[in-house]
Design a protein around this motif. Structure first.
Motif, short mmCIF file in Angstrom:
data_model
loop_
_atom_site.label_atom_id
_atom_site.label_comp_id
_atom_site.label_asym_id
_atom_site.label_seq_id
_atom_site.Cartn_x
_atom_site.Cartn_y
_atom_site.Cartn_z
N SER A 53 0.83 -1.14 -0.25
CA SER A 53 -0.13 0.19 0.21
C SER A 53 0.61 0.97 -0.20
O SER A 53 2.39 1.26 0.33
CB SER A 53 -0.67 0.07 0.67
N ALA A 54 -0.06 2.41 -0.43
CA ALA A 54 0.64 3.58 -0.57
C ALA A 54 1.49 4.34 0.67
O ALA A 54 2.42 4.12 1.16
CB ALA A 54 -0.03 4.75 -0.71
N ASP A 55 0.45 3.91 2.17
CA ASP A 55 0.54 4.15 3.43
C ASP A 55 2.01 3.22 3.94
O ASP A 55 3.10 3.77 4.31
CB ASP A 55 -1.06 3.91 4.26
N ALA A 56 2.04 1.94 3.80
CA ALA A 56 3.12 1.48 4.27
C ALA A 56 4.52 1.88 3.61
O ALA A 56 5.59 1.45 4.15
CB ALA A 56 2.83 0.10 3.79
N LEU A 57 4.58 1.95 2.04
CA LEU A 57 5.94 2.35 1.72
C LEU A 57 6.27 3.74 1.98
O LEU A 57 7.37 3.93 2.10
CB LEU A 57 4.81 2.66 -0.09
N ARG A 58 5.75 4.69 2.60
CA ARG A 58 6.20 4.97 3.31
C ARG A 58 7.39 5.14 4.29
O ARG A 58 8.11 5.88 4.92
CB ARG A 58 4.95 6.40 4.27
N GLY A 59 7.42 4.18 4.72
CA GLY A 59 7.91 4.07 6.52
C GLY A 59 8.74 3.55 4.85
O GLY A 59 10.05 2.94 6.09
N ALA A 60 9.34 3.04 4.19
CA ALA A 60 10.46 2.53 3.51
C ALA A 60 11.92 3.09 3.51
O ALA A 60 11.60 4.74 3.90
CB ALA A 60 10.51 2.00 1.91
#
Length: 330
Positions: free
Chosen positions: A276-283
């Motif tokens: 998800s885009a939200d999870a990607l923010r933590g990459a």
């Protein structure tokens, strides 16, 4: 049935490849048909890497339309939303390499079925149930298709999905390229990921310098802008940090579809690791470097074969280079 991973939409064409390279289109005596169109190539690449993609779009209610649906379905692509219409013919492209390795293309897609994407093709639940959406721009030449595309991207973004665009520019196909500029101005700010080739950045961003192009895409709201550099690899911008990944050495036979392979490889990693885009923010930058290196590997495999689809690798051929995420970073 498990949920879809990626919905791809845009041009879906039949590519005709010569039985043997080394001739111009006019000299070829035998052709082999295969599925084509940049978003459709990405869908095939994702399926071969083990994801569950779908192709959303329009083809003709003709033999070539049947051919595309059957070929894509055989690859593991969901074609439930690849509509067939009697109102137009399926687009065709004849591709060849001459003795010097120069590509030549002959298109038969004037007012072809791919341009008939419309509001009726936008299935909100179908789009939002997937983890990511990917699109191109070449089939969006008519106003209703453009509006439908923007709506699809908006639905995916509002649902927190990863939204990816590779415009895959074909400027000669547009009577007025200012219309394409206007379309990209509407689409790109809705995207999580935008991939451009080095040859495309001038038209899209107004600068020929990859690092400046990345910054301008980020200024539009793109979280992960990417510029591919051919045999020099790719550059990415993530949270202000510029990342460079090299391309593996390869004996190139045909560069057609290398970008589609890169996108398939990158999306494969983004969907598997984040979803998800939200999870990607933590990459982290290190994680995205690993995924981009894998994307370069997939793109490199494509250029070793003639045609955009033939060289798309399967997961079992990439075991040695398949990225593995560190448990500590999950």
């Amino acid at each position: 049935m498990p949920p879809l991973d990626v919905v791809c939409f845009g041009e879906t064409l039949v590519d005709f490849l010569p039985a043997a390279p080394g001739q111009r289109v006019r000299e070829v005596s035998a052709w082999h048909p295969c599925s084509g169109g940049s978003p459709a190539n990405v869908a095939v690449g994702l399926a071969r890497l083990g994801l569950r993609p779908a192709m959303l779009g329009v083809v003709g209610a003709d033999e070539f339309g049947h051919f595309l649906r059957e070929r894509l379905a055989a690859e593991g692509v969901d074609v439930s939303h690849l509509r067939q219409t009697p109102e137009a013919r399926t687009g065709l492209v004849f591709i060849s390499l001459d003795a010097r390795g120069e590509r030549s293309f002959t298109f038969f897609r004037t007012r072809s079925a791919e341009f008939l994407l419309g509001h009726a093709d936008v299935d909100e639940a179908f789009v939002q149930d997937a983890k990511a959406v990917h699109c191109g721009s070449n089939s969006l030449q008519w106003p209703e298709a453009r509006d439908a595309a923007v709506r699809i991207l908006g639905l995916a973004r509002d649902a927190g999905r990863i939204v990816c665009c590779d415009p895959n520019l074909r400027l000669h196909a547009w009577e007025d390229t200012s219309e394409l500029k206007g379309l990209l101005a509407r689409m790109l700010p809705l995207c999580t990921v935008v991939k451009l080739s080095e040859e495309e950045i001038g038209f899209v961003t107004g600068t020929e310098v990859p690092e400046e192009a990345l910054a301008r895409l980020a200024g539009m709201g793109v979280a992960l802008p990417v510029v591919t550099l051919g045999d020099r690899g790719a550059v990415l911008l993530w949270k202000g940090e510029r990342l460079h990944v090299p391309a593996p050495p390869v004996q190139a036979v045909d560069t057609t579809g290398a970008g589609d392979g890169f996108v398939a490889g990158l999306l494969h990693g983004l969907v598997r690791w984040y979803g998800s885009a939200d999870a990607l923010r933590g990459a982290s930058g290190d994680e995205l470097t690993v995924l981009a290196q894998f994307a370069c590997e997939v793109g490199a495999r494509v250029v070793e074969r003639l045609g955009a689809v033939e060289g798309l690798p399967r997961a079992e051929a990439l075991v040695q280079v398949m990225p593995v995420r560190s448990p500590a970073s999950r």
